[in-house]
Write an enzyme that holds these catalytic residues in place. Structure first.
Site, PDB file in Angstrom:
ATOM      1  N   ASP A  19       0.557  -0.910  -0.163  1.00  0.00           N
ATOM      2  CA  ASP A  19       0.388  -0.174   0.166  1.00  0.00           C
ATOM      3  C   ASP A  19       1.216   1.242  -0.452  1.00  0.00           C
ATOM      4  O   ASP A  19       0.448   1.708  -0.787  1.00  0.00           O
ATOM      5  CB  ASP A  19      -0.982  -0.013   1.272  1.00  0.00           C
ATOM      6  CG  ASP A  19      -2.521  -0.923   1.355  1.00  0.00           C
ATOM      7  OD1 ASP A  19      -1.816  -1.667   0.051  1.00  0.00           O
ATOM      8  OD2 ASP A  19      -3.361  -0.915   2.295  1.00  0.00           O
ATOM      9  N   ASP A  73     -52.829 -38.409  19.191  1.00  0.00           N
ATOM     10  CA  ASP A  73     -52.437 -36.748  20.339  1.00  0.00           C
ATOM     11  C   ASP A  73     -52.388 -37.116  21.947  1.00  0.00           C
ATOM     12  O   ASP A  73     -53.189 -37.425  22.028  1.00  0.00           O
ATOM     13  CB  ASP A  73     -53.486 -35.442  19.935  1.00  0.00           C
ATOM     14  CG  ASP A  73     -52.161 -34.612  19.938  1.00  0.00           C
ATOM     15  OD1 ASP A  73     -51.314 -34.273  20.045  1.00  0.00           O
ATOM     16  OD2 ASP A  73     -52.769 -33.980  20.854  1.00  0.00           O
ATOM     17  N   GLY A  83     -51.896 -34.896  23.606  1.00  0.00           N
ATOM     18  CA  GLY A  83     -52.597 -33.189  24.431  1.00  0.00           C
ATOM     19  C   GLY A  83     -53.693 -33.546  24.386  1.00  0.00           C
ATOM     20  O   GLY A  83     -54.795 -33.340  25.372  1.00  0.00           O
ATOM     21  N   GLY A 107     -53.411 -19.946  20.138  1.00  0.00           N
ATOM     22  CA  GLY A 107     -52.460 -21.262  19.313  1.00  0.00           C
ATOM     23  C   GLY A 107     -52.521 -20.814  17.827  1.00  0.00           C
ATOM     24  O   GLY A 107     -52.089 -21.857  17.912  1.00  0.00           O
ATOM     25  N   SER A 125     -47.161 -26.187  26.298  1.00  0.00           N
ATOM     26  CA  SER A 125     -48.460 -26.080  26.709  1.00  0.00           C
ATOM     27  C   SER A 125     -48.272 -25.612  27.996  1.00  0.00           C
ATOM     28  O   SER A 125     -49.887 -25.238  28.187  1.00  0.00           O
ATOM     29  CB  SER A 125     -47.915 -28.163  27.012  1.00  0.00           C
ATOM     30  OG  SER A 125     -47.651 -28.592  26.449  1.00  0.00           O
ATOM     31  N   HIS A 142      -4.735 -10.033   6.797  1.00  0.00           N
ATOM     32  CA  HIS A 142      -5.094 -10.655   6.239  1.00  0.00           C
ATOM     33  C   HIS A 142      -4.365 -11.572   5.875  1.00  0.00           C
ATOM     34  O   HIS A 142      -4.127 -12.801   5.205  1.00  0.00           O
ATOM     35  CB  HIS A 142      -3.916 -10.087   4.946  1.00  0.00           C
ATOM     36  CG  HIS A 142      -4.110  -8.632   4.712  1.00  0.00           C
ATOM     37  ND1 HIS A 142      -3.308  -7.897   5.672  1.00  0.00           N
ATOM     38  CD2 HIS A 142      -4.585  -7.924   4.048  1.00  0.00           C
ATOM     39  CE1 HIS A 142      -4.178  -6.535   5.330  1.00  0.00           C
ATOM     40  NE2 HIS A 142      -4.138  -6.399   4.283  1.00  0.00           N
ATOM     41  N   ASP A 169     -41.480 -34.701  20.845  1.00  0.00           N
ATOM     42  CA  ASP A 169     -39.894 -34.433  21.551  1.00  0.00           C
ATOM     43  C   ASP A 169     -40.143 -35.515  23.672  1.00  0.00           C
ATOM     44  O   ASP A 169     -39.203 -35.684  23.954  1.00  0.00           O
ATOM     45  CB  ASP A 169     -39.090 -33.163  21.764  1.00  0.00           C
ATOM     46  CG  ASP A 169     -40.491 -32.562  23.232  1.00  0.00           C
ATOM     47  OD1 ASP A 169     -41.703 -33.491  23.280  1.00  0.00           O
ATOM     48  OD2 ASP A 169     -40.500 -31.056  23.062  1.00  0.00           O
TER      49      ASP A 169
END
Length: 582
Positions: free
Chosen positions: A118, A562, A564, A491, A451, A225, A405
């Site tokens: 430079d 399900d 839930g 939801g 939940s 560099h 999960d």
């Protein structure tokens, strides 16, 4: 053909990437233009330079946003780019100087980082321009604090260059002469120091990484560099790394140290070398401010972000600039340069950066409640719900493993245990709405996850419908309906989406019959609601999940009900069986 191991860069070709990047920068900013036939970016309003000093900087590409991003009113007039990590050619530097001169600039200041290439190329262009009658001068930035005993080449120019762009640009905008600007910048440079640390090397497009850094190692004092640093060590915590850096930068035994004492005022630049996440940058920024303040240094301003990068190097450099009120005034002046941050002009040190939190309403579960006629039966119902959920913990986990999960049973059991613990130390309030508010608070805090939020929404929305004096079947039906609607609204799921709503909605619809059923027929409605919930839960076997975590799993793999929905059906059955026994 590119080495495919080395490529991993989103470019079109090694040969075109610099030109295309410069084009992208200019096209994205209305205030910039390209100089035809050269890798030179200019202010598009060159007329505004008349009678003022023009500022030109530049160097190798790969340090973006430097230097093109610092062009604008109050900063650079132009920047010249070389290839990646390569000094720009003298012909392009000269073309840039002459363009500024012909636009009416009173002189041209070259701001050059202290690298041999430079210095040679900018120096040659400066001599050629002088021969053509242009007033040219050069400021060389050499603020690297890495080496205790720098070689003859001297200290490298690093991110401190950006500070010189800003201060010189502010002076030029105010109409200062070339000599005045050069003199002021030489003074300022005595109070600037930079040190870098890296967790990874970088690689020039089409090449292999610039150096090898084993996993878990970091390099201190490296350049921009990809050249390795002065010391290699194990990666430590951000606080330790920052302390090591600032200790090294200010160590009086080093010939390249920055003298810094208690009471000094500084601007701090925390510079992302390319690939640190914003999260890490913020952690390092906090560490640097804290470390400096612990030494009695006043932090006046902080810049944090990518200012002088080294391609994709995962590392950070710290630049400190000692400031007085006049330097700070120049630093704070506005600029239109696209890469300069929109900083506050308030001092960092000395201000209060914590705001008091609002006084929260007390939690319903902590309030004192009085018992009433309904307290005993509600206590029994809660006991039964809790024992049912604890019995079903493994069954719900097993169902959840097939589509989620695998913790649905655990989260319901957590809520059940929280309610049991609360029941040991508290009386059940006589007002059902108050009890529902207590339960909402408990599940929100102890159940967690989506939940916990869904049940808390249901209970919160339902609570207002069963207050003192409103505890008949119609009130309970309205409460369940309101809770269900809140779940749907927030939801985002509906019946048929394979969620707990597939058990809850049919039951809620059935319970609406309580508004017209005679007292003798209410138990039959409750039993029918339980059967509707059970049937709805069972039917989820055949539904495609459109909401919740199971929606991310291939439908043919989801063949069990399900979890839930099964939990909701089980809780409703527990409620009705307990009421039946009363």
């Amino acid at each position: 053909m590119l080495n495919m191991e080395a490529q991993k860069k989103l470019i079109n070709s090694v040969d075109c990437c610099v030109d295309e990047a410069l084009c992208g920068l200019v096209r994205a900013s209305g205030g910039l233009a390209l100089l035809k036939g050269h890798r030179v970016v200019l202010r598009s309003d060159l007329d505004s330079l008349k009678g003022k000093v023009g500022l030109l900087s530049g160097g190798g590409s790969g340090h973006e946003p430097a230097h093109g991003g610092y062009i604008g009113a109050g900063m650079l007039s132009a920047a010249v780019a070389g290839g990646v990590f390569a000094s720009p050619p003298p012909a392009s530097i000269l073309a840039a100087i002459l363009t500024l001169h012909q636009a009416g600039a009173s002189g041209v200041l070259l701001i050059v980082k202290n690298y041999t290439g430079d210095r040679l190329n900018f120096g040659l262009a400066a001599e050629q321009a002088r021969n053509q009658g242009v007033a040219v001068d050069m400021v060389i930035v050499a603020e690297d604090c890495a080496f205790d005993q720098p070689s003859k080449a001297g200290r490298r120019g690093l991110c401190g260059t950006v500070f010189i762009h800003k201060l010189a640009g502010a002076l030029a905008e105010e109409g200062c002469s070339l000599d005045q600007i050069v003199s002021k910048m030489k003074d300022v440079l005595k109070g600037i120091g930079t040190l870098g640390v890296s967790l990874s090397p970088c690689s020039v497009p089409g090449c292999l990484p610039s150096f090898d850094l084993p996993p878990g190692a970091m390099e201190l004092g490296l350049g921009i560099h990809g050249e390795p640093g002065i010391k290699r060590s194990k990666v430590a915590s951000a606080d330790e790394v920052v302390k090591t850096m600032i200790d090294h930068m200010t160590n009086p035994d080093s010939q390249s140290h920055l003298p810094l004492k208690s009471g000094d005022s500084v601007v701090l630049c925390v510079n992302n070398l390319g690939a640190l996440s914003c999260l890490e940058m913020a952690v390092v920024t906090r560490a640097a401010i804290t470390c400096l303040e612990s030494r009695g240094v006043v932090v006046a301003r902080v810049m944090s972000g990518p200012f002088m990068t080294s391609l994709e190097m995962a590392g950070v450099s710290l630049t400190l600039m000692k400031v007085d009120p006049e330097t700070l005034r120049l630093f704070d002046t506005k600029t239109s340069a696209p890469a300069w941050p929109n900083l506050s002009t308030a001092a960092v040190s000395g201000g209060n950066y914590i705001t008091e939190a609002p006084v929260m309403i007390t939690r319903p579960q902590d309030d004192k409640h009085s018992q009433g006629p309904l307290s005993p039966v509600m206590h029994k119902v809660l006991d039964k719900i809790c024992s049912t959920l604890l019995e079903k913990q493994e069954e719900l986990n097993s169902l959840d493993r097939a589509s989620g999960d695998g913790d649905c049973g655990n989260t319901h059991a957590q809520a059940a245990r929280a309610v049991q613990e609360w029941l040991q130390d508290h009386v059940v309030p006589g007002c059902p709405g108050r009890l529902l508010s207590v339960l909402a608070g408990l599940v929100e805090e102890k159940m967690g996850g989506s939940s916990g939020a869904l049940y808390s929404l249901f209970l919160t929305a339902a609570a207002g419908h069963v207050t003192e004096g409103k505890t008949d079947g119609a009130a309970w039906a309205a409460a369940v309906h309101a809770g269900t609607q809140a779940m749907r609204r927030y939801g985002g799921a509906d019946p048929g989406d394979r969620t707990m709503l597939d058990a809850l909605c049919p039951a809620a619809d059935e319970l609406m019959k309580l508004t017209t059923a005679p007292p003798a027929g209410q138990m039959a409605v409750l039993h029918a609601a339980v059967e509707k919930a059970a049937a709805g839960a069972e039917a989820t076997r055949d539904l495609t999940a459109r909401a919740g975590r199971a929606s991310y799993i291939a439908a043919e793999r989801v063949t069990l009900p399900d979890p839930g929905a099964v939990a909701v059906a089980a809780m409703l059955r527990a409620v009705v069986e307990t009421l039946q026994q009363q």
